[in-house]
Design a protein around this motif. Structure first.
Motif, PDB file in Angstrom:
ATOM      1  N   GLN A 149       0.710  -1.162   0.049  1.00 35.49           N
ATOM      2  CA  GLN A 149      -0.070   0.058   0.075  1.00 35.49           C
ATOM      3  C   GLN A 149       1.005   1.370   0.009  1.00 35.49           C
ATOM      4  N   ALA A 150       0.347   2.129  -0.820  1.00 31.60           N
ATOM      5  CA  ALA A 150       1.325   3.564  -0.837  1.00 31.60           C
ATOM      6  C   ALA A 150       0.204   4.658  -0.656  1.00 31.60           C
ATOM      7  N   HIS A 151       0.928   5.819  -0.329  1.00 35.47           N
ATOM      8  CA  HIS A 151       0.204   7.044  -0.345  1.00 35.47           C
ATOM      9  C   HIS A 151       0.728   8.250  -0.332  1.00 35.47           C
ATOM     10  N   THR A 152       0.217   9.275  -0.707  1.00 35.04           N
ATOM     11  CA  THR A 152       0.982  10.567  -1.128  1.00 35.04           C
ATOM     12  C   THR A 152       1.496  11.257   0.421  1.00 35.04           C
ATOM     13  N   SER A 153       0.995  10.818   1.357  1.00 32.45           N
ATOM     14  CA  SER A 153       1.423  11.408   2.488  1.00 32.45           C
ATOM     15  C   SER A 153       1.299  10.758   4.190  1.00 32.45           C
ATOM     16  N   PHE A 154       2.417  10.196   4.857  1.00 34.57           N
ATOM     17  CA  PHE A 154       2.246   9.288   5.777  1.00 34.57           C
ATOM     18  C   PHE A 154       1.406  10.035   6.738  1.00 34.57           C
ATOM     19  N   ARG A 155       1.417  11.388   7.095  1.00 40.65           N
ATOM     20  CA  ARG A 155       0.408  12.156   8.079  1.00 40.65           C
ATOM     21  C   ARG A 155      -0.874  11.856   7.693  1.00 40.65           C
ATOM     22  N   ARG A 156      -1.296  12.063   6.724  1.00 42.54           N
ATOM     23  CA  ARG A 156      -2.652  12.013   6.307  1.00 42.54           C
ATOM     24  C   ARG A 156      -2.978  10.477   6.075  1.00 42.54           C
ATOM     25  N   CYS A 157      -2.277   9.600   6.056  1.00 39.90           N
ATOM     26  CA  CYS A 157      -2.465   8.076   5.743  1.00 39.90           C
ATOM     27  C   CYS A 157      -2.890   7.712   7.416  1.00 39.90           C
ATOM     28  N   VAL A 158      -1.879   8.181   8.530  1.00 42.80           N
ATOM     29  CA  VAL A 158      -2.158   7.868   9.598  1.00 42.80           C
ATOM     30  C   VAL A 158      -3.427   8.479  10.233  1.00 42.80           C
ATOM     31  N   GLY A 159      -3.601   9.788   9.974  1.00 35.16           N
ATOM     32  CA  GLY A 159      -5.077  10.436  10.241  1.00 35.16           C
ATOM     33  C   GLY A 159      -6.335   9.807   9.664  1.00 35.16           C
ATOM     34  N   GLN A 160      -6.265   9.619   8.601  1.00 30.56           N
ATOM     35  CA  GLN A 160      -7.444   8.976   7.644  1.00 30.56           C
ATOM     36  C   GLN A 160      -7.697   7.567   8.302  1.00 30.56           C
ATOM     37  N   SER A 161      -6.588   6.708   8.406  1.00 28.52           N
ATOM     38  CA  SER A 161      -6.882   5.456   9.045  1.00 28.52           C
ATOM     39  C   SER A 161      -7.456   5.613  10.399  1.00 28.52           C
ATOM     40  N   CYS A 162      -7.070   6.377  11.426  1.00 32.93           N
ATOM     41  CA  CYS A 162      -7.611   6.374  12.580  1.00 32.93           C
ATOM     42  C   CYS A 162      -8.989   7.093  12.518  1.00 32.93           C
ATOM     43  N   ALA A 163      -9.319   7.689  11.538  1.00 31.01           N
ATOM     44  CA  ALA A 163     -10.387   8.082  11.440  1.00 31.01           C
ATOM     45  C   ALA A 163     -11.685   7.189  10.977  1.00 31.01           C
ATOM     46  N   GLU A 164     -11.120   6.346   9.934  1.00 33.50           N
ATOM     47  CA  GLU A 164     -11.808   5.500   9.544  1.00 33.50           C
ATOM     48  C   GLU A 164     -12.132   4.010  10.642  1.00 33.50           C
ATOM     49  N   PHE A 165     -11.223   4.046  11.495  1.00 27.57           N
ATOM     50  CA  PHE A 165     -11.435   2.861  12.523  1.00 27.57           C
ATOM     51  C   PHE A 165     -12.401   3.577  13.410  1.00 27.57           C
ATOM     52  N   THR A 166     -12.518   4.755  13.915  1.00 28.59           N
ATOM     53  CA  THR A 166     -13.028   5.106  14.781  1.00 28.59           C
ATOM     54  C   THR A 166     -14.652   5.414  14.281  1.00 28.59           C
ATOM     55  N   LEU A 167     -14.723   5.722  12.911  1.00 31.96           N
ATOM     56  CA  LEU A 167     -16.028   5.875  12.363  1.00 31.96           C
ATOM     57  C   LEU A 167     -16.817   4.467  12.389  1.00 31.96           C
ATOM     58  N   ALA A 168     -15.842   3.213  12.179  1.00 30.39           N
ATOM     59  CA  ALA A 168     -16.314   2.115  11.943  1.00 30.39           C
ATOM     60  C   ALA A 168     -16.767   1.534  13.385  1.00 30.39           C
ATOM     61  N   LEU A 169     -15.886   1.843  14.271  1.00 35.32           N
ATOM     62  CA  LEU A 169     -16.624   1.362  15.826  1.00 35.32           C
ATOM     63  C   LEU A 169     -17.805   2.230  16.172  1.00 35.32           C
ATOM     64  N   LEU A 170     -18.043   3.537  15.801  1.00 35.85           N
ATOM     65  CA  LEU A 170     -19.026   4.074  16.234  1.00 35.85           C
ATOM     66  C   LEU A 170     -20.477   3.460  15.489  1.00 35.85           C
ATOM     67  N   GLU A 171     -20.113   3.233  14.202  1.00 36.42           N
ATOM     68  CA  GLU A 171     -21.433   2.560  13.546  1.00 36.42           C
ATOM     69  C   GLU A 171     -21.642   1.258  13.985  1.00 36.42           C
ATOM     70  N   ALA A 172     -20.663   0.389  14.602  1.00 37.29           N
ATOM     71  CA  ALA A 172     -20.793  -0.827  15.131  1.00 37.29           C
ATOM     72  C   ALA A 172     -21.546  -0.746  16.498  1.00 37.29           C
ATOM     73  N   LYS A 173     -21.536   0.386  17.122  1.00 34.54           N
ATOM     74  CA  LYS A 173     -22.338   0.611  18.210  1.00 34.54           C
ATOM     75  C   LYS A 173     -23.677   1.201  17.927  1.00 34.54           C
ATOM     76  N   GLY A 174     -23.722   1.721  16.795  1.00 30.58           N
ATOM     77  CA  GLY A 174     -25.146   2.287  16.436  1.00 30.58           C
ATOM     78  C   GLY A 174     -25.087   3.679  16.772  1.00 30.58           C
ATOM     79  N   GLU A 175     -23.914   4.290  16.867  1.00 27.59           N
ATOM     80  CA  GLU A 175     -23.742   5.682  17.586  1.00 27.59           C
ATOM     81  C   GLU A 175     -23.487   6.797  16.272  1.00 27.59           C
ATOM     82  N   HIS A 176     -23.345   6.234  15.202  1.00 23.83           N
ATOM     83  CA  HIS A 176     -22.760   7.224  14.267  1.00 23.83           C
ATOM     84  C   HIS A 176     -23.908   6.795  13.026  1.00 23.83           C
ATOM     85  N   LYS A 177     -24.525   7.729  12.419  1.00 25.76           N
ATOM     86  CA  LYS A 177     -25.280   7.297  11.000  1.00 25.76           C
ATOM     87  C   LYS A 177     -24.565   7.718   9.905  1.00 25.76           C
TER      88      LYS A 177
END
Length: 370
Positions: free
Chosen positions: A264-292
């Protein structure tokens, strides 16, 4: 907010849906923010932690998290994080007992991650590299050693990472996935974690320094911080020319020598870290039914609305509702891993991502490309 101020932290956590803890470095720290989130019954917690002792301590809070209803995931960035999930996918595609597990990472300069990363890097040279040998955990005090060349592209493909990254030098580094994912997969052989940067001059300089500077010195904050302050102007200068490109490669090898590789390759390490963290967070919120799921899509990659809804429903159906986990735990099953990888590998700035499988007798020739 000073997270070490327990009263202030407790007040800040009242009524929040999620805590994303990125205030590292985590080395030498206890999972106090996680403990506070559990105490406040925060629905979701995600952090970017990577020291093995920290992760071990966090896992001891699992029972408390289950009692409070908190769903927590540590090591939720790019590496560790996305890399752990890629390893689980490689293992599933391999379909047999895993012998060896190898993680390799490249980040141009500091990858835009900021000055604190200089100190974290220096401090890391004094840490043990938690890897496996002959199927057992065998920590090595050799961060910065074991230099080797790694190709950050898949064979036979004209992909961006071939021209932008190509083949790079990496050296042993104390990220936890060489330990935690190896434990999860119960590997029978060895694991490794390698890290490299650009320009290659820094790899050579740091390799020389770790050979002459006593390991104990790197753990002295005064020494590592002074070295970071000294090198900062030089690094800032070279970063103007190197950019922020990031790439990772995960190799999972079976007993018979067959192998599955992910790149996997990305234009920016910092953005990849931030985006990955955000996607994990959204996934957990959706799993809990806390995020529409938003009309435009679910994650940062903004998939079409039907796809995003399907991803959210899949995650909600299989992910647990509480507990403390690592990425390889939450996304060890294909039902959870598939929608998560769809999002993680489609974040804005992703250059390329794919898998390659090789037969045991033809290690360098792809059998299957996806």
């Amino acid at each position: 907010l000073d997270w070490r101020d327990r009263a202030a932290l407790a007040a800040a956590l009242e009524g929040v849906l999620a805590v994303v803890h990125t205030a590292g470095p985590y080395a030498g720290e206890a999972p106090d923010v996680l403990r506070a989130a559990i105490g406040a019954s925060v629905p979701v917690y995600v952090d970017l932690s990577d020291p093995v002792p920290y992760l071990r301590a966090a896992r001891t809070l699992d029972a408390s998290a289950r009692a409070s209803g908190t769903l927590a995931m540590c090591a939720g960035g790019a590496f560790p994080g996305l890399s752990n999930v890629l390893a689980m996918e490689c293992s599933a595609r391999l379909g047999s007992q895993v012998r060896d597990l190898d993680f390799s990472y490249f980040t141009a300069g500091l990858g835009g991650s900021g000055e604190v990363n200089l100190y974290i890097t220096n401090d890391g040279f004094g840490e043990e590299v938690a890897v496996f040998r002959d199927g057992k955990l065998a920590p090595q005090m050799d961060a910065g050693g074991g230099r080797r060349q790694v190709k950050f592209f898949l064979s036979g493909r004209e992909e961006a990472s071939r021209s932008l990254v190509g083949e790079r030098a990496v050296w042993n580094w104390p990220f936890p996935e060489g330990c935690t994912v190896a434990e999860r997969l119960e590997i029978s052989g060895s694991s490794s974690v390698g890290m490299g940067t650009a320009p290659d001059l820094w790899n050579s300089v740091m390799g020389w320094m770790v050979r002459v500077v006593p390991r104990s010195w790197w753990k002295e904050r005064a020494f590592s911080q002074a070295l970071a302050d000294f090198s900062q102007p030089l690094v800032r200068l070279t970063d103007r020319f190197t950019g922020e490109t990031h790439a990772m490669r995960v190799d999972v090898t079976a007993e018979d020598g067959s192998r599955v590789t992910a790149v996997q390759a990305h234009t920016s390490f910092r953005r990849c870290v931030g985006q990955s963290c955000a996607e994990f967070t959204l996934a957990l919120l959706e799993a809990k039914g806390e995020h529409k799921v938003a009309v435009r899509g679910g994650g940062l990659s903004d998939p079409s609305a039907p796809e995003a809804t399907q991803q959210a429903e899949a995650l909600r159906a299989v992910l647990p509702r509480a507990g403390v986990f690592l990425p390889e735990d939450l996304f060890g099953d294909a039902e959870a891993r598939a929608p998560m990888l769809e999002r993680l590998l489609a974040t804005p700035g992703t250059l390329n991502a794919g898998f390659e499988q090789c037969r045991s007798e033809e290690r360098q020739r792809p059998m299957q490309e996806v």
